[in-house]
Structures are given as structure tokens and as C-alpha cells.
Design an enzyme around this catalytic site. Sequence first.
Site, PDB file in Angstrom:
ATOM      1  N   ARG A 104       3.109  89.381  48.612  1.00  0.00           N
ATOM      2  CA  ARG A 104       2.688  89.562  47.226  1.00  0.00           C
ATOM      3  C   ARG A 104       3.532  90.549  46.441  1.00  0.00           C
ATOM      4  O   ARG A 104       3.866  90.314  45.287  1.00  0.00           O
ATOM      5  CB  ARG A 104       1.241  90.060  47.208  1.00  0.00           C
ATOM      6  CG  ARG A 104       0.280  89.019  47.690  1.00  0.00           C
ATOM      7  CD  ARG A 104      -1.118  89.557  47.743  1.00  0.00           C
ATOM      8  NE  ARG A 104      -2.001  88.493  48.170  1.00  0.00           N
ATOM      9  CZ  ARG A 104      -3.316  88.618  48.307  1.00  0.00           C
ATOM     10  NH1 ARG A 104      -3.892  89.784  48.057  1.00  0.00           N
ATOM     11  NH2 ARG A 104      -4.034  87.607  48.680  1.00  0.00           N
ATOM     12  N   ARG A 163      -2.162  95.155  50.815  1.00  0.00           N
ATOM     13  CA  ARG A 163      -3.160  94.407  51.567  1.00  0.00           C
ATOM     14  C   ARG A 163      -2.722  92.963  51.729  1.00  0.00           C
ATOM     15  O   ARG A 163      -2.323  92.321  50.775  1.00  0.00           O
ATOM     16  CB  ARG A 163      -4.510  94.440  50.853  1.00  0.00           C
ATOM     17  CG  ARG A 163      -5.581  93.635  51.565  1.00  0.00           C
ATOM     18  CD  ARG A 163      -6.913  93.745  50.876  1.00  0.00           C
ATOM     19  NE  ARG A 163      -6.947  93.074  49.592  1.00  0.00           N
ATOM     20  CZ  ARG A 163      -7.136  91.754  49.431  1.00  0.00           C
ATOM     21  NH1 ARG A 163      -7.265  90.964  50.464  1.00  0.00           N
ATOM     22  NH2 ARG A 163      -7.175  91.236  48.221  1.00  0.00           N
ATOM     23  N   HIS A 209      -1.112  91.227  42.199  1.00  0.00           N
ATOM     24  CA  HIS A 209      -1.131  89.862  42.721  1.00  0.00           C
ATOM     25  C   HIS A 209      -0.187  88.989  41.909  1.00  0.00           C
ATOM     26  O   HIS A 209      -0.242  88.989  40.691  1.00  0.00           O
ATOM     27  CB  HIS A 209      -2.556  89.310  42.633  1.00  0.00           C
ATOM     28  CG  HIS A 209      -2.777  88.152  43.541  1.00  0.00           C
ATOM     29  ND1 HIS A 209      -2.183  86.938  43.326  1.00  0.00           N
ATOM     30  CD2 HIS A 209      -3.506  88.022  44.667  1.00  0.00           C
ATOM     31  CE1 HIS A 209      -2.554  86.115  44.300  1.00  0.00           C
ATOM     32  NE2 HIS A 209      -3.361  86.755  45.121  1.00  0.00           N
ATOM     33  N   HIS A 229      -4.878  93.681  41.059  1.00  0.00           N
ATOM     34  CA  HIS A 229      -5.832  92.838  41.752  1.00  0.00           C
ATOM     35  C   HIS A 229      -6.756  93.621  42.678  1.00  0.00           C
ATOM     36  O   HIS A 229      -7.929  93.313  42.822  1.00  0.00           O
ATOM     37  CB  HIS A 229      -5.031  91.822  42.563  1.00  0.00           C
ATOM     38  CG  HIS A 229      -5.861  90.916  43.373  1.00  0.00           C
ATOM     39  ND1 HIS A 229      -6.829  90.114  42.821  1.00  0.00           N
ATOM     40  CD2 HIS A 229      -5.884  90.667  44.706  1.00  0.00           C
ATOM     41  CE1 HIS A 229      -7.400  89.412  43.789  1.00  0.00           C
ATOM     42  NE2 HIS A 229      -6.865  89.744  44.922  1.00  0.00           N
ATOM     43  N   SER A 263      -5.570  81.115  42.975  1.00  0.00           N
ATOM     44  CA  SER A 263      -5.452  81.347  44.416  1.00  0.00           C
ATOM     45  C   SER A 263      -4.001  81.282  44.854  1.00  0.00           C
ATOM     46  O   SER A 263      -3.222  80.418  44.446  1.00  0.00           O
ATOM     47  CB  SER A 263      -6.241  80.319  45.193  1.00  0.00           C
ATOM     48  OG  SER A 263      -5.910  80.440  46.560  1.00  0.00           O
ATOM     49  N   GLY A 306     -24.042  99.724  45.825  1.00  0.00           N
ATOM     50  CA  GLY A 306     -23.162  98.560  45.864  1.00  0.00           C
ATOM     51  C   GLY A 306     -23.770  97.463  46.716  1.00  0.00           C
ATOM     52  O   GLY A 306     -24.336  97.717  47.783  1.00  0.00           O
ATOM     53  N   ALA A 346     -19.522  94.621  51.352  1.00  0.00           N
ATOM     54  CA  ALA A 346     -19.684  95.838  52.146  1.00  0.00           C
ATOM     55  C   ALA A 346     -21.106  96.381  52.034  1.00  0.00           C
ATOM     56  O   ALA A 346     -21.724  96.744  53.042  1.00  0.00           O
ATOM     57  CB  ALA A 346     -18.671  96.891  51.695  1.00  0.00           C
ATOM     58  N   GLY A 347     -21.647  96.428  50.837  1.00  0.00           N
ATOM     59  CA  GLY A 347     -22.957  97.037  50.633  1.00  0.00           C
ATOM     60  C   GLY A 347     -24.099  96.145  51.061  1.00  0.00           C
ATOM     61  O   GLY A 347     -25.045  96.599  51.720  1.00  0.00           O
ATOM     62  N   GLU A 381     -13.936  98.191  49.709  1.00  0.00           N
ATOM     63  CA  GLU A 381     -12.774  98.540  48.894  1.00  0.00           C
ATOM     64  C   GLU A 381     -12.830  99.996  48.425  1.00  0.00           C
ATOM     65  O   GLU A 381     -11.806 100.581  48.074  1.00  0.00           O
ATOM     66  CB  GLU A 381     -12.665  97.586  47.689  1.00  0.00           C
ATOM     67  CG  GLU A 381     -11.320  97.668  46.993  1.00  0.00           C
ATOM     68  CD  GLU A 381     -11.119  96.639  45.884  1.00  0.00           C
ATOM     69  OE1 GLU A 381     -11.807  95.606  45.886  1.00  0.00           O
ATOM     70  OE2 GLU A 381     -10.261  96.891  45.015  1.00  0.00           O
TER      71      GLU A 381
HETATM   72  C1  LIG Z   1     -10.306  87.251  41.883  1.00  0.00           C
HETATM   73  C2  LIG Z   1     -10.296  87.890  43.241  1.00  0.00           C
HETATM   74  C3  LIG Z   1     -10.037  87.145  44.379  1.00  0.00           C
HETATM   75  C4  LIG Z   1     -10.050  87.727  45.626  1.00  0.00           C
HETATM   76  N1  LIG Z   1      -9.809  86.939  46.714  1.00  0.00           N
HETATM   77  C5  LIG Z   1      -9.875  87.486  47.938  1.00  0.00           C
HETATM   78  C6  LIG Z   1      -9.709  86.667  49.097  1.00  0.00           C
HETATM   79  O1  LIG Z   1      -9.509  85.463  49.015  1.00  0.00           O
HETATM   80  N2  LIG Z   1      -9.795  87.246  50.305  1.00  0.00           N
HETATM   81  C7  LIG Z   1     -10.037  88.583  50.443  1.00  0.00           C
HETATM   82  O2  LIG Z   1     -10.125  89.043  51.576  1.00  0.00           O
HETATM   83  N3  LIG Z   1     -10.205  89.364  49.366  1.00  0.00           N
HETATM   84  C8  LIG Z   1     -10.138  88.862  48.124  1.00  0.00           C
HETATM   85  N4  LIG Z   1     -10.306  89.669  47.030  1.00  0.00           N
HETATM   86  C9  LIG Z   1     -10.640  91.082  47.213  1.00  0.00           C
HETATM   87  C10 LIG Z   1     -12.106  91.247  47.573  1.00  0.00           C
HETATM   88  O3  LIG Z   1     -12.876  90.324  46.861  1.00  0.00           O
HETATM   89  C11 LIG Z   1     -12.669  92.621  47.250  1.00  0.00           C
HETATM   90  O4  LIG Z   1     -11.808  93.610  47.661  1.00  0.00           O
HETATM   91  C12 LIG Z   1     -13.977  92.837  47.973  1.00  0.00           C
HETATM   92  O5  LIG Z   1     -14.846  91.777  47.703  1.00  0.00           O
HETATM   93  C13 LIG Z   1     -14.630  94.162  47.623  1.00  0.00           C
HETATM   94  O6  LIG Z   1     -15.913  94.205  48.197  1.00  0.00           O
HETATM   95  P1  LIG Z   1     -16.814  95.479  48.131  1.00  0.00           P
HETATM   96  O7  LIG Z   1     -18.087  95.113  48.808  1.00  0.00           O
HETATM   97  O8  LIG Z   1     -16.084  96.645  48.628  1.00  0.00           O
HETATM   98  O9  LIG Z   1     -17.086  95.756  46.601  1.00  0.00           O
HETATM   99  P2  LIG Z   1     -17.621  94.828  45.406  1.00  0.00           P
HETATM  100  O10 LIG Z   1     -17.886  93.447  45.821  1.00  0.00           O
HETATM  101  O11 LIG Z   1     -16.701  95.081  44.271  1.00  0.00           O
HETATM  102  O12 LIG Z   1     -19.025  95.436  45.070  1.00  0.00           O
HETATM  103  C14 LIG Z   1     -19.191  96.639  44.380  1.00  0.00           C
HETATM  104  C15 LIG Z   1     -20.651  96.886  44.213  1.00  0.00           C
HETATM  105  O13 LIG Z   1     -20.852  98.208  43.768  1.00  0.00           O
HETATM  106  C16 LIG Z   1     -21.725  98.237  42.667  1.00  0.00           C
HETATM  107  N5  LIG Z   1     -21.368  99.411  41.883  1.00  0.00           N
HETATM  108  C17 LIG Z   1     -20.143  99.851  41.549  1.00  0.00           C
HETATM  109  N6  LIG Z   1     -20.224 101.023  40.905  1.00  0.00           N
HETATM  110  C18 LIG Z   1     -21.529 101.330  40.838  1.00  0.00           C
HETATM  111  C19 LIG Z   1     -22.252 102.421  40.302  1.00  0.00           C
HETATM  112  N7  LIG Z   1     -21.647 103.450  39.720  1.00  0.00           N
HETATM  113  N8  LIG Z   1     -23.601 102.387  40.392  1.00  0.00           N
HETATM  114  C20 LIG Z   1     -24.249 101.352  40.996  1.00  0.00           C
HETATM  115  N9  LIG Z   1     -23.596 100.314  41.541  1.00  0.00           N
HETATM  116  C21 LIG Z   1     -22.259 100.301  41.455  1.00  0.00           C
HETATM  117  C22 LIG Z   1     -21.551  96.918  41.973  1.00  0.00           C
HETATM  118  O14 LIG Z   1     -22.697  96.606  41.246  1.00  0.00           O
HETATM  119  C23 LIG Z   1     -21.347  95.999  43.179  1.00  0.00           C
HETATM  120  O15 LIG Z   1     -22.616  95.625  43.683  1.00  0.00           O
HETATM  121  C24 LIG Z   1     -10.301  89.102  45.767  1.00  0.00           C
HETATM  122  C25 LIG Z   1     -10.536  89.863  44.633  1.00  0.00           C
HETATM  123  C26 LIG Z   1     -10.510  89.278  43.375  1.00  0.00           C
HETATM  124  C27 LIG Z   1     -10.693  90.128  42.177  1.00  0.00           C
END
Ligand SMILES: Cc1cc2nc3c(=O)[nH]c(=O)nc-3n(C[C@H](O)[C@H](O)[C@H](O)COP(=O)(O)OP(=O)(O)OC[C@H]3O[C@@H](n4cnc5c(N)ncnc54)[C@H](O)[C@@H]3O)c2cc1C
Lengths: 247, 673
Positions: B362, B471, B297, B437, B315, B71, B75-76, B461
Site C-alpha cells: 500500500r 499495516r 490506502h 485509512h 477494496s 467502543g 475490539a470492544g 485500533e
Molecule cells: C473503509 C474501511 C475498510 C477497511 N477494510 C478492512 C479490511 O478489509 N480488513 C481489515 O483487517 N481491516 C480493515 N479496515 C480497518 C478496520 O476496519 C479497523 O481498523 C477496525 O475495524 C477498528 O476496530 P476497532 O474495534 O478498534 O474500532 P472501531 O470499529 O472504530 O470502533 C470504535 C468504537 O468506539 C466508539 N467510540 C469512539 N470514541 C468514543 C468515545 N469518545 N466515547 C464513546 N464511544 C466512543 C465508537 O462508537 C465505536 O463503537 C478497514 C477500515 C476502513 C475505514
Amino acid sequence: MKLTLKIWRQAGPDAEGAMHTYDLDDVSEDMSFLEMLDVLNEKLIERDEEPIAFDSDCREGICGMCGLMINGDAHGPEVTTTCQLHMRSFSDGETITIEPWRADAFPVLKDLCVDRSAFDRLIASGGYISVNTGSAPEAHSVLVPRDDALRAFNVATCIGCGACVAACPNGSASLFMGAKITHLGELPQGQPERDNRVVNMVAQHDHEGFGGCTNIGQCTAACPKEIPLDVISQLNKDLRTAMRHGH
Amino acid sequence: MPDTTSAADASRNAELDGEYDDAAGYYTPGEPIRDTKAPDGPVDQRWSTRKFEARLVNPANRRKLSVIIVGTGLAGASAAATLGEAGYRVKSFCYQDSPRRAHSIAAQGGINAAKNYKEDGDSTHRLFYDTVKGGDYRSRESNVYRLAEVSVNIIDQCVAQGVPFAREYGGLLDNRSFGGVQVSRTFYARGQTGQQLLIGAYQALERQVAAGTVETFTRHEMLELIVVDGKARGIVARDMVTGAIETHTADVVVLASGGYGNVFYLSTNAMGCNVTASWRAYRKGAYMGNPCYTQIHPTCIPVSGAHQSKLTLMSESLRNDGRIWVPKNKADCDKDPRDIPEEDRDYYLERIYPSFGNLVPRDIASRAAKNVCDEGRGVGPEVDGVRRGVYLDFSAAIERMGRDGIQEKYDNLFDMYERITGENPYEVPMRIYPAVHYVMGGLWVDYDLQSTIPGLFVTGEANFSDHGANRLGASALMQGLADGYFVLPHTIRDYLADGPFEHVGDDHPAVVEARESVQSRIDHFLGNNGTRSVDSYHRELGNIMWEFCGMERTEDGLKKAIDLIRTLKDDFWRNVKVLGEAETINQSLEKAGRVADFMELGELMCIDALNRRESCGGHFRGESQTEDGEALRHDDQYAYVAAWEFTGDDQPPVLHKEDLVYTAIEMKQRSYK
Ligand SMILES: Cc1cc2nc3c(=O)[nH]c(=O)nc-3n(C[C@H](O)[C@H](O)[C@H](O)COP(=O)(O)OP(=O)(O)OC[C@H]3O[C@@H](n4cnc5c(N)ncnc54)[C@H](O)[C@@H]3O)c2cc1C
Ligand code: SF4
Ligand code: FES
């Protein structure tokens, strides 16, 4: 709507490609362009034909993953991403030609998917600010004038889709590169590495096989984020300054 | 946010007294589970204590230690950049063609931090308090406190990287209030905060790629976890271009693979978001925490037809100025909204929740919208016989602030709405409807972010830990970056201090077994010669989940859903049709693997929801409501994390409960009336 679709199909990076023609009925104007392709794919699967490979992920115009040449235009007739293009931009009975991005630096992987990893290598060559985690000063210790921050933001919105390269007759990535150089160059934090950044990125750009910029301007016309052409002037200016500084 | 009644009073409900276990028969009760890593002592000192106690790794030895990170979202990417800088050998994986495209890029609203730049009473403690309360007291206090504590460093880090946050004229950072919070602590970059934060982390990651500490594997999908002698030691991944099945081993594995909201088929998540990485780990012994916790959401663009592939979020900041209403009379629902006079409009949030109005949290806003549409008062096009939309009306705001004022504040959102719907929101009210969401559930982790499999860490996440049952806005971005930049680098070094670890070769039986299981799934899908497309199964699963395990759940509905999912899963394995070859890009094959895992996850989500006969956060159990229809929590019975253990295909999972203990905060019932 009824449509005739002419779509580039290519089984793999080294395979011979060709245009194929498909008819599609019942297209609703509320569909996005990619949803229209989803519907076509479901039909192909029904008839035991392999679905057409194309890239997309966010489908919100922000990840930069989608990208098709539609009737010869990068992302199609509107200034937007392919995923945000809707079928209401087309008319009943139309023939639509769909091809992948064409550029030496973006080889076709399959059907409509291309390899844009050259963009990542371009960023790795200097498109960052060197700051280790945990060593950052308090955010308010450096003020950034609002207009500078705004301008940095406006060009930082580049999504790395590659439409600029696809639209450019020379296959240049100057708009993409200029956007990054301008983003970081507008901010006080970006100054220490400013000369190195531009020199290294330009060298990498040429190494990847992107073409030179001859100021045609198709890039900015195709850019879904409306990155302005003057980022290229900024790029050239930064390059000259770096050279004067002995790089 | 006012607290009116204490939890103890509110959960005393005569009819519900006693032991309930609607899920009896669907699972096996197990031993309780405990987080043994969080230090005792005052909540504000636990993180310092843990950092101090975590063992160090000599810089010279770090090159010998290796980390796999699945990922490249916030986070990643932040973890890969930081661990690379520290000198470990890092391999970073994502399924997109570039790390910069991870789903985090789509986040719009902003990121919280307790900087108190506005001097409006914010503090680490208040951010902590708001977050625990907003999560309906179903998150861990130690984790949340740490999150609030490091939030301030996140902003410093991002600014130093060149993230162009909004600024005031004097050059200071601007911030706004967001998501029902009464202080201004949300930092933002127009409506594209996630993009800017991710680009910052991605650039830091690419810098390490250039430095040779991080190696990236794009268009690679993790399909299996390798566990050797009880420890996570690697992954099996498919190169999505060549189809090659590769094994990668390392000393630790980090899953930063995001959320699984796409189990509902339609959600605001990116198309490729999936549960596979987490689910494969679950099947290898990592417990799954609170899988049924889903955030819905309230402000998404409604579904326009059966072709719909995903939903778009608008938003939440729109709720600051837009007024939400539906017609009072069903007969008016297909009229032009501008022809419906004031007295025939029902501003239902302002009516039911006068003190918070359109700004209720929400879950409340979402459920209220569903209720009015279920009553038949929804607006917009009919899809499957029901109108699912409510108006978000800016006409009063346009009168008050002028069209220019609105344009300055919301222009890009208004454009986006017009592009998708073809309607001009300056002229006609927008239509919105709730959509899935975010998921608060995920792999269970301890305070070190380590799962129940030693050497398997889970961040962002993909883990369950920080958000409880609901959340708050702008806190997921905060968590992703907190985990990657500031938490994991400390806790993972404590684990790595045990190194050097024994080398695991490609011929190790555990590696061979993992590889073969991946290969046999692929062979099955390609050789199945069924009749139905993967998407058609996914859509059907999504409908079941949304109907029975969405905003409102009941015992009967959930039991029905479990039966439906079991039947569907059975049919899927026998009847799915995947065309094409393995040795090339094959998007149907990719989807088939993901949908297979979603089916199993969906069943577990329903069992988890069945077990939790209380309403909290985004999760409303029809059986648990107050007299006036509000969500009713039962702290006496459900103040626990449900951590599920896999025991085998078609075997009931084992439920381990982790009691939630609050020492720095008192549990209160929410009230927004
Ligand atoms: C439209 C939208 C708006 C949002 N707005 C907000 C906001 O304003 N404020 C806020 O705090 N949060 C917001 N969120 C929530 C927030 O964006 C996400 O919860 C957060 O970005 C998740 O980050 P993450 O690094 O955990 O995972 P992600 O950013 O989802 O990254 C997942 C990664 O894992 C990789 N991956 C997944 N499965 C595999 C696999 N099997 N093999 C290899 N790679 C894999 C993907 O390629 C990706 O690189 C929003 C979410 C959405 C959908
Ligand atoms: S400059 Fe524009 S067209 Fe080029 S990659 Fe960036 S967003 Fe796409
Ligand atoms: S799919 Fe993300 S920009 Fe089009």
C-alpha cells in the site's frame, strides 16, 4: 443547482415540530445528499441559526445510521441509503421535503434524528446464536452448502437502518426481523434455537409497538439492501413450525 | 516477498551517519520504557506461558467485579461479550445509536487467519513473519506472534456465531490472497467482511444484554478518564441526547475506541471517529505510541470538490485485475482515457516494480500515485488547481475474463463507484487516489494490553502494538477480534484477581475533578460566541496534516506544520462558534470537543514524525531515501517505539523509547523491485 428545502425541525422529543423552508444555491451534483445538508448547516451557522441535527456515520451505505424521508420516500428516490444518494438525482429548481423516519416505535429525538434502539432489543430477544467464546468447534467441522451460505449472506446484509419500518403504513419491522430469522435459520449453526428465536422475537416486536404486517411490500421497495419480501414468509413459516412444536 | 539486502547494508548511508534529532527542542528525552509482561523464552510459547501465569478469578467473585468498555467495534463488542459471558459486570459505551454501527462495520476486504486450508505453505510462523515484515520491523514480535497464533480460533468462533463467510461448492470455507501476500489466508464475506464480523460480535453482545451481564450505553460519548490513586477507575460520559454529564466507575476501564485518522479531516473513516477517549487518557498519564504512523490506502475514490466530507475506499482486491496508469504526457490528462493510445500510457507501477506490478504494498502504491500527480500527470477533475487521480483500468481484464467474469467478481464495487462518481467503470477506467485509512499509532500498551495507567487496557485500533509502521491488509479485523475474544479476557483477569477494589463514590475528589473539567470545556464552547464553525477549523487542520505529515514528510515541513497548528489551536479556542444548548443533541458541540483533541494530537504527530528521521512503512521522510527514491529505514537508530508522555499544556512532551528486540526473525530491508 438551486434548491428549496422544506425540513422538519423539532427541538426535542417532547417539543412541537414544524416544517421550515430554506433556499440553497450552488449545489453541485457530485455532492451526496448529506453533504448538501452539511453545506446548508454551514450557512445556518454563519447566520447564527442552529444547524439541523441528522444522523450519519460511515457515509458509505453500510452502518445504517443515516435515514431520512425525502419527498415521502424512505432514503429518497433511489434504492440506496441517504448517504449514498447524490444530488444528481435531483434537478435544478426542485423543492425537496425532508422529514425524519415516522413510526411509533422510532420516536423523534431532535430534528431528523430518531431513536431506533427498539431494533437492538429485538436482536437481544433472540437474534443470535448462543456460543461462548473459546468453545467453538473447528470451522470445517460443519459444512455449509454454498447456496445456503450465499442466501444467509444476502439477507445478513441488512444494515438496520429502519427504512422498512418508516416505509410501512403499519410501522411493522417484519422485514428487519425476517432478515435476521432467515440469516440464522439458513445455517446449520442456527438450528438449535430456531423455534425459540422466532417466538421471542415476534413477542418483542409487538411489545415495542411495531405494527403488524399486512403484506403491502413497501418495506422491500424501500430497502437499500434489497432484502426480499420472502423473508417475511420465512418468518411466518418458522413461527407456525414453532407453534406446532408446542411453543 | 523477496529480501534482497540486509538492513545493516542498506542503512549505511554516508550522509546520514551520526546522531540526528530534528525534534530537539520540541520534546524532553525520558527514561527508556520496557514491556515487562511478555514472558521470555521461545516466541511460540510466550502466550501459553502468560495465560498459565495469569491469575484466576473465582466465578463466584466475578459478579462483584466491574468493567467499563468504551467502543463497540470488533475490539470492544467482542471483549464485552466475552467478559459478560465470563460473569463480570460490564458497561459498554458507544457514540452511535446502536453498537452495531461501529466503524468496524465498514471493513470490506477480509480477515486473515493461518488456517492453511489451501495447503499452500501457510502457518502461524509465516503469518507472523509476513506481518512483522509488512510492518517494516516496527511492531513487537511477541504481540504479533500471539496474533497469528489465535487467528485460527477467530474463524472458528465467527463461524459458530453464524458469520456467513464465502464458501466453496463443497461447503468448505473459501479464502483468497490479499494485500501483496503470496498465500491464500484471507476469509471474507463478499466485500462486507467487517459488517458480518461485527454483526456476529454485536449479536453476542446483545445476548449478554439479555442475560443481564452487559449494560449498553448508546449515544454516550466518553469525555474524560477518572484516575484514582494512579489507577483507572471510571469515565465521564455525556448522554448525547439529554446532555447529562454522567460519571461511571468500575474496577477496570477498557478503551476500544478505534483510530484517529479523522485528524486529517478527509479519510476513509466514519464521520464520528475521533481521538477523544485516547487523548483524554494520554493527558491523564497513558503514553501515546508512534502517533505519526498513518496508513494511506492507495485505492480510494478521489476528491470531487470542496464540499467533500469523507473519502470512500475501493477494496484493494481491485488491484488484482485492474491496471494502474496515467498519461505519459501532461497534455493528455484531460482527454477521454479511451482516446489515449497504449504507447502514450504510463503503467508506472509495472514499469518501476516489474516483479510486483500493481500489487506492490500500500505505501509504495500510494506514494507512486502521489508522485505522478505532483508531476502534473494526474487525471480527473481539478481541485485546488491539481488533478489528483490515476486510472485503475479494467479494459484488459474485461477482454480476458469477459464482462460477466468481472461482474461476478467486483459487481458491488463497480456499482458503488458508479453511484458516487456518476461514471460507469465498465466503460471508462475508474479513477483512484490514496487516502488516509488507518492509524498504526495509538496508546502504548504492554503485552497484557495494559497502558501505563494501571487498570486502563486498550485494544483494537486504539492501541499501537501489532502493526508496526505499516499495516498489511486484513490484519486489523484480526487484531480487533483477537484482542477482544482471546487476549484481553486472560490478561484482564490477572489484573482483576487483585480485587475486590475499594469503592469509588461520585463525591471522590478525582471524580469531581474529572466531571468539572468536562463541564468547563462544554461551558467554554457554548459561551465562546466566536465567528468560525468547528468544521472550518477541522478542515484547515486536516489540510496542514495531509500536506506536511501525510505521505511524505520533511524536517522543514513538519516544523512549519507545528507552528501552523499552534496558531490554529490558539485561534480555535478564542474564535470557535458553537450554537445551541448543552441539554439536547448538539452535533456542533460534539465536534468541537473532538476537534480540540485532534489539534493537540496533530501537534504530537508532527513532533513524533520529526523525531523519526527515517522512512518506514507508510511514513516517508524526504531526508531518508535510497538513490532511486525508495524508502530507507535506519534500524541502527530507530528500531524503537516512541512512547510519548504528556507533561502539561504547552509543555514539551517526554519521549520514552522502547527498543524493539527480535529473537525469532531477522530484520531485513524491504525491496519490491
Ligand atoms: C473503509 C474501511 C475498510 C477497511 N477494510 C478492512 C479490511 O478489509 N480488513 C481489515 O483487517 N481491516 C480493515 N479496515 C480497518 C478496520 O476496519 C479497523 O481498523 C477496525 O475495524 C477498528 O476496530 P476497532 O474495534 O478498534 O474500532 P472501531 O470499529 O472504530 O470502533 C470504535 C468504537 O468506539 C466508539 N467510540 C469512539 N470514541 C468514543 C468515545 N469518545 N466515547 C464513546 N464511544 C466512543 C465508537 O462508537 C465505536 O463503537 C478497514 C477500515 C476502513 C475505514
Ligand atoms: S431490512 Fe432493509 S430497510 Fe429494513 S433495516 Fe434492514 S436494510 Fe434497512
Ligand atoms: S451513514 Fe452509514 S449508511 Fe449512511
